[in-house]
Design a protein around this motif. Structure first.
Motif, PDB file in Angstrom:
ATOM      1  N   GLY A 231    -108.402  36.084  41.785  1.00  5.86           N
ATOM      2  CA  GLY A 231    -109.746  37.230  41.230  1.00  5.86           C
ATOM      3  C   GLY A 231    -110.799  36.651  40.552  1.00  5.86           C
ATOM      4  N   GLY A 232    -110.308  35.879  39.120  1.00 11.75           N
ATOM      5  CA  GLY A 232    -111.528  34.808  38.359  1.00 11.75           C
ATOM      6  C   GLY A 232    -111.296  36.322  37.019  1.00 11.75           C
ATOM      7  N   LYS A 233    -110.013  36.221  37.266  1.00 11.46           N
ATOM      8  CA  LYS A 233    -109.729  37.174  35.437  1.00 11.46           C
ATOM      9  C   LYS A 233    -108.392  36.123  35.145  1.00 11.46           C
ATOM     10  CE  LYS A 233    -106.738  40.624  33.661  1.00 11.46           C
ATOM     11  NZ  LYS A 233    -106.254  42.432  33.983  1.00 11.46           N
ATOM     12  N   VAL A 234    -108.855  35.979  33.528  1.00  8.56           N
ATOM     13  CA  VAL A 234    -108.592  35.078  32.661  1.00  8.56           C
ATOM     14  C   VAL A 234    -107.250  35.666  32.232  1.00  8.56           C
ATOM     15  CG1 VAL A 234    -108.432  33.765  30.705  1.00  8.56           C
ATOM     16  CG2 VAL A 234    -110.294  33.226  32.318  1.00  8.56           C
ATOM     17  N   ARG A 235    -105.463  34.787  32.941  1.00  6.28           N
ATOM     18  CA  ARG A 235    -104.259  35.862  32.374  1.00  6.28           C
ATOM     19  C   ARG A 235    -104.185  34.541  30.863  1.00  6.28           C
ATOM     20  NH1 ARG A 235    -102.340  39.499  35.959  1.00  6.28           N
ATOM     21  NH2 ARG A 235    -104.277  39.864  37.554  1.00  6.28           N
ATOM     22  N   ASN A 236    -103.077  34.940  30.878  1.00  5.41           N
ATOM     23  CA  ASN A 236    -102.059  33.816  29.527  1.00  5.41           C
ATOM     24  C   ASN A 236    -100.888  34.763  29.672  1.00  5.41           C
ATOM     25  OD1 ASN A 236    -104.064  32.486  27.963  1.00  5.41           O
ATOM     26  ND2 ASN A 236    -105.036  35.480  27.535  1.00  5.41           N
ATOM     27  N   GLU A 237     -99.728  33.438  29.330  1.00  3.04           N
ATOM     28  CA  GLU A 237     -98.358  34.082  29.102  1.00  3.04           C
ATOM     29  C   GLU A 237     -97.875  32.737  28.952  1.00  3.04           C
ATOM     30  OE1 GLU A 237     -95.518  33.863  33.992  1.00  3.04           O
ATOM     31  OE2 GLU A 237     -95.521  31.602  33.235  1.00  3.04           O
ATOM     32  N   THR A 238     -96.711  33.551  27.992  1.00  2.09           N
ATOM     33  CA  THR A 238     -95.831  32.736  27.445  1.00  2.09           C
ATOM     34  C   THR A 238     -94.405  32.723  27.938  1.00  2.09           C
ATOM     35  OG1 THR A 238     -97.021  32.563  25.188  1.00  2.09           O
ATOM     36  CG2 THR A 238     -95.337  32.493  24.935  1.00  2.09           C
ATOM     37  N   VAL A 239     -93.777  31.882  27.492  1.00  2.00           N
ATOM     38  CA  VAL A 239     -91.901  32.213  27.574  1.00  2.00           C
ATOM     39  C   VAL A 239     -91.743  30.736  26.727  1.00  2.00           C
ATOM     40  CG1 VAL A 239     -92.302  32.742  30.002  1.00  2.00           C
ATOM     41  CG2 VAL A 239     -92.061  29.832  29.428  1.00  2.00           C
ATOM     42  N   ILE A 240     -90.093  31.276  26.537  1.00  2.00           N
ATOM     43  CA  ILE A 240     -89.400  29.997  25.757  1.00  2.00           C
ATOM     44  C   ILE A 240     -88.815  30.113  26.918  1.00  2.00           C
ATOM     45  CG2 ILE A 240     -86.978  30.212  24.274  1.00  2.00           C
ATOM     46  CD1 ILE A 240     -88.322  33.268  23.287  1.00  2.00           C
ATOM     47  N   ASN A 241     -88.327  28.098  27.217  1.00  2.00           N
ATOM     48  CA  ASN A 241     -87.721  27.509  27.732  1.00  2.00           C
ATOM     49  C   ASN A 241     -86.894  27.276  27.114  1.00  2.00           C
ATOM     50  OD1 ASN A 241     -88.290  24.754  28.813  1.00  2.00           O
ATOM     51  ND2 ASN A 241     -88.662  26.101  30.491  1.00  2.00           N
ATOM     52  N   PHE A 242     -85.820  26.834  28.386  1.00  2.09           N
ATOM     53  CA  PHE A 242     -84.877  26.428  27.707  1.00  2.09           C
ATOM     54  C   PHE A 242     -84.352  25.412  28.659  1.00  2.09           C
ATOM     55  CE2 PHE A 242     -81.498  29.369  25.877  1.00  2.09           C
ATOM     56  CZ  PHE A 242     -82.496  29.775  24.870  1.00  2.09           C
ATOM     57  N   GLN A 243     -83.770  23.558  28.576  1.00  2.00           N
ATOM     58  CA  GLN A 243     -84.050  22.893  29.227  1.00  2.00           C
ATOM     59  C   GLN A 243     -82.515  22.870  29.497  1.00  2.00           C
ATOM     60  OE1 GLN A 243     -85.513  18.811  29.691  1.00  2.00           O
ATOM     61  NE2 GLN A 243     -86.670  18.894  31.024  1.00  2.00           N
ATOM     62  N   LEU A 244     -81.825  22.281  30.960  1.00  2.00           N
ATOM     63  CA  LEU A 244     -80.021  22.260  31.129  1.00  2.00           C
ATOM     64  C   LEU A 244     -80.328  21.252  32.157  1.00  2.00           C
ATOM     65  CD1 LEU A 244     -78.799  25.396  32.025  1.00  2.00           C
ATOM     66  CD2 LEU A 244     -79.682  24.987  29.850  1.00  2.00           C
ATOM     67  N   TRP A 245     -79.228  20.103  31.376  1.00  2.00           N
ATOM     68  CA  TRP A 245     -79.209  18.854  31.930  1.00  2.00           C
ATOM     69  C   TRP A 245     -77.524  18.523  31.923  1.00  2.00           C
ATOM     70  CZ3 TRP A 245     -77.905  14.464  28.732  1.00  2.00           C
ATOM     71  CH2 TRP A 245     -78.228  12.908  29.420  1.00  2.00           C
TER      72      TRP A 245
ATOM     73  N   HIS B 240     -70.081  20.427  31.470  1.00  2.00           N
ATOM     74  CA  HIS B 240     -70.228  19.674  30.552  1.00  2.00           C
ATOM     75  C   HIS B 240     -72.136  19.574  30.425  1.00  2.00           C
ATOM     76  CE1 HIS B 240     -70.010  17.564  34.148  1.00  2.00           C
ATOM     77  NE2 HIS B 240     -71.275  16.404  33.922  1.00  2.00           N
ATOM     78  N   PHE B 241     -73.004  20.421  30.432  1.00  2.19           N
ATOM     79  CA  PHE B 241     -74.128  20.429  30.407  1.00  2.19           C
ATOM     80  C   PHE B 241     -74.290  20.099  29.213  1.00  2.19           C
ATOM     81  CE2 PHE B 241     -73.693  24.948  29.430  1.00  2.19           C
ATOM     82  CZ  PHE B 241     -74.720  25.362  28.735  1.00  2.19           C
ATOM     83  N   HIS B 242     -76.080  19.970  29.005  1.00  2.00           N
ATOM     84  CA  HIS B 242     -76.171  20.648  27.691  1.00  2.00           C
ATOM     85  C   HIS B 242     -78.133  21.129  27.204  1.00  2.00           C
ATOM     86  CE1 HIS B 242     -74.840  16.404  25.806  1.00  2.00           C
ATOM     87  NE2 HIS B 242     -74.286  16.307  26.935  1.00  2.00           N
ATOM     88  N   VAL B 243     -78.164  21.451  26.795  1.00  2.00           N
ATOM     89  CA  VAL B 243     -79.920  22.347  26.150  1.00  2.00           C
ATOM     90  C   VAL B 243     -80.380  21.175  25.265  1.00  2.00           C
ATOM     91  CG1 VAL B 243     -81.080  24.720  25.145  1.00  2.00           C
ATOM     92  CG2 VAL B 243     -78.501  24.736  26.447  1.00  2.00           C
ATOM     93  N   THR B 244     -81.326  20.651  26.327  1.00  2.00           N
ATOM     94  CA  THR B 244     -81.988  19.192  26.051  1.00  2.00           C
ATOM     95  C   THR B 244     -83.491  19.921  25.616  1.00  2.00           C
ATOM     96  OG1 THR B 244     -82.826  18.792  27.619  1.00  2.00           O
ATOM     97  CG2 THR B 244     -81.159  18.147  26.965  1.00  2.00           C
ATOM     98  N   GLU B 245     -83.684  20.822  26.066  1.00  2.00           N
ATOM     99  CA  GLU B 245     -84.887  21.320  24.885  1.00  2.00           C
ATOM    100  C   GLU B 245     -85.287  23.319  24.649  1.00  2.00           C
ATOM    101  OE1 GLU B 245     -88.715  20.601  27.045  1.00  2.00           O
ATOM    102  OE2 GLU B 245     -87.765  18.442  27.233  1.00  2.00           O
ATOM    103  N   VAL B 246     -85.888  23.616  23.719  1.00  2.00           N
ATOM    104  CA  VAL B 246     -86.026  24.796  23.904  1.00  2.00           C
ATOM    105  C   VAL B 246     -86.441  25.142  23.393  1.00  2.00           C
ATOM    106  CG1 VAL B 246     -85.333  27.157  22.765  1.00  2.00           C
ATOM    107  CG2 VAL B 246     -83.435  25.606  22.586  1.00  2.00           C
TER     108      VAL B 246
END
Length: 156
Positions: free
Chosen positions: A46-60, A29-35
């Motif tokens: 080490g001082g390196k600038v990094r970028n990360e992009t993900v798609i988030n699903f929140q289950l509740w 009976h879970f919900h996906v409350t956020e995409v």
């Protein structure tokens, strides 16, 4: 798992199920409350600038035990998120409430979506002073020397 992969799998399923790393299922009976679209900008040790992009699903899951999220409904939410948020084909990260909010990678086994434990790691091991793991060698694999010590040979 990328967004395009989950969309492809949802197109073939009758039900959406998520299996936790401990082998139990997220209650049906879970919900996906956020995409959502999450972008992290950070500097590693080490001082390196990094970028990360993900798609988030929140289950509740709530106390509405009759609720069932169908694949078509989740596809509709994903499509709306792509349109409104400009989501592209990034990796998916899933949040689910256990003792605390857990973050998981996602995989599919042909029937269930599998939540995989995420792990931390040093991204700059070469600059962090982490010693290399020593190579283990069996004594029986070490070649014997021809000039080895023998009793009375005077080498000791």
């Amino acid at each position: 798992m990328k967004l395009s992969e989950i969309k492809k799998e949802l197109d073939t399923l009758e039900n959406v199920t998520f299996l936790l790393p401990n082998g139990t299922y997220v209650p049906e009976h879970f919900h996906v409350t956020e995409v959502g679209l999450i972008t992290r900008n950070f500097i590693d040790c080490g001082g390196k600038v990094r970028n990360e992009t993900v798609i988030n699903f929140q289950l509740w899951d709530a106390n509405d035990f009759e609720h069932r999220l169908k694949p078509k409904r989740l596809l509709d939410v994903i499509t709306l998120s792509e349109k409104v948020l400009g989501i592209e084909d990034n990796d998916i990260e899933v949040e689910y409430q256990g003792e605390t909010i857990g973050k998981y990678d996602l995989e599919f086994n042909g029937k269930d979506f599998i939540l995989l434990n995420k792990k931390t790691a040093c991204l700059a091991e070469d600059q962090c002073g982490i010693p290399q793991e020593k190579q283990k060698t069996k004594l029986s694999e070490i070649p014997s020397q021809t000039n080895s010590c023998t009793p009375g040979g005077g080498c000791c």
